[in-house]
Design a protein around this motif. Structure first.
Motif, PDB file in Angstrom:
ATOM      1  N   PRO A  13       0.800  -1.227   0.000  1.00 24.22           N
ATOM      2  CA  PRO A  13       0.000   0.000   0.000  1.00 24.22           C
ATOM      3  C   PRO A  13       0.832   1.277   0.000  1.00 24.22           C
ATOM      4  N   GLU A  14       1.874   1.323   0.817  1.00 26.69           N
ATOM      5  CA  GLU A  14       2.701   2.516   0.896  1.00 26.69           C
ATOM      6  C   GLU A  14       3.388   2.803  -0.440  1.00 26.69           C
ATOM      7  N   GLU A  15       3.912   1.743  -1.064  1.00 27.83           N
ATOM      8  CA  GLU A  15       4.595   1.929  -2.338  1.00 27.83           C
ATOM      9  C   GLU A  15       3.617   2.357  -3.425  1.00 27.83           C
ATOM     10  N   TRP A  16       2.420   1.742  -3.407  1.00 28.98           N
ATOM     11  CA  TRP A  16       1.420   2.100  -4.426  1.00 28.98           C
ATOM     12  C   TRP A  16       0.988   3.557  -4.282  1.00 28.98           C
ATOM     13  N   LEU A  17       0.757   4.004  -3.057  1.00 27.37           N
ATOM     14  CA  LEU A  17       0.342   5.391  -2.832  1.00 27.37           C
ATOM     15  C   LEU A  17       1.448   6.370  -3.218  1.00 27.37           C
TER      16      LEU A  17
END
Length: 330
Positions: A13-17
């Motif tokens: 999630p962090e990388e995608w955001l």
């Protein structure tokens, strides 16, 4: 990129955001509320947005991490982290980058837990024990990783049972070699001569270190100074041989059979003494001492009958002419 990928629960999630925000800024979108609305439109329907909505990227990140897909991602990453192994052919930097990524993705963030995982990732018990002892009192992961790098570089240079090596005579710079043809000597019809020939390493200059006759060593075990070994010529599969009673007369030979006369003691050499302890490493200066009468392998510029540099077994190893440099092939 034309459009950001849809979040479907398989990404971090962090990388995608982070990638989504980068896309927005690249397209000139800087308003946080607009970026947030666009991000929620790119989330798969299997991950529903709560009816009360989401008011910030931090809240959206927490929401994505609360979904079962993220829990499964962490479990899968943890299994991979437990099973990851460093191979000596790997690039250390690439391995560490993957290791730290798995730690992050599996939520293994405690230094002590990361140390345990990195210890388990060592390629064998020898390197594992060395690395474990070096990092025992370290509390900084930065230091631990530096020590891992140095330990693996050292490990990669160790000479082991099964290693393919070449032996360069230090004084003359020529390689210990053996041809394919047998030229019987007056003592034994099944022996053929070894010699030094050429300053450029060739296929006939490759030897394989194996366990000594009468010993059982596992391939891959490192070799300590004063270990007893055999040297097997890779092309002919014949062993370096010395006759206990005829060494001075017959020089050095290879033989198709193995017995105690094919056993040699390998010793690391230094400027202070020729019995330098520790593991034998790539590039070390060594002596090869015959196991039965303790005389050492020696070469000089004199030529044998075929015009090659003569190799004999003579003396106690004190002269420079007894020194060989070991070159690791694999």
């Amino acid at each position: 990129m034309d459009t950001p990928s849809k979040y479907n629960g398989t990404q971090n999630p962090e990388e995608w955001l982070k990638e989504f925000r980068f896309f927005c800024i690249l397209r000139g979108i800087h308003d946080e509320h607009t970026m947030l609305e666009l991000a929620m439109l790119k989330i798969d329907n299997t991950i529903p947005i709560p009816d009360e909505g989401i008011s910030s990227f931090a809240e959206l990140s927490d929401h994505l991490k609360d979904h079962i897909t993220y829990t499964l991602q962490c479990k899968v990453a943890f299994e991979e982290l437990k099973n990851i192994k460093y191979d000596t052919q790997m690039d250390v930097v690439e391995f560490i980058a993957k290791f730290l990524s798995l730690c992050d993705n599996s939520l293994v963030l405690n230094v002590q837990d990361q140390k345990l995982c990195l210890i388990q990732a060592c390629p064998d018990d020898i390197s594992r024990n060395v690395f474990k002892n070096k990092i025992k009192k370290k509390t900084s992961m930065h230091e631990v990783i530096e020590i891992f790098h140095d330990t693996m570089i050292e490990h990669k240079g160790q000479i082991r049972y099964g290693s393919r090596i070449a032996l360069k005579h230090v004084v003359t710079g020529q390689y210990l070699s053996h041809g394919n043809k047998h030229k019987p000597d007056i003592l034994r019809s099944n022996l053929s001569e070894v010699f030094c020939s050429g300053w450029k390493r060739g296929c006939n200059d490759v030897w394989v270190i194996t366990a000594a006759y009468g010993q059982n060593k596992a391939p891959g075990d490192p070799i300590s100074s004063n270990s007893m070994i055999q040297l097997v010529h890779e092309v002919t599969r014949e062993s370096l041989f010395g006759d206990e009673g005829q060494l001075n007369l017959s020089g050095a030979w290879v033989w198709t059979l193995t017995d105690p006369r094919t056993n040699w003691i390998i010793q690391r050499h230094s400027t202070l003494y020729y019995d330098n302890p520790g593991y034998v490493m790539n590039g070390d200066m060594i002596l090869l001492r015959h196991n039965l009468n303790k005389m050492t392998l020696k070469s000089h510029e004199f030529k044998n009958s075929a015009g090659n540099q003569e190799v004999i077994i003579h003396g106690d190893g004190q002269e420079d002419l007894h020194q060989w440099q070991i070159e690791l092939m694999s």
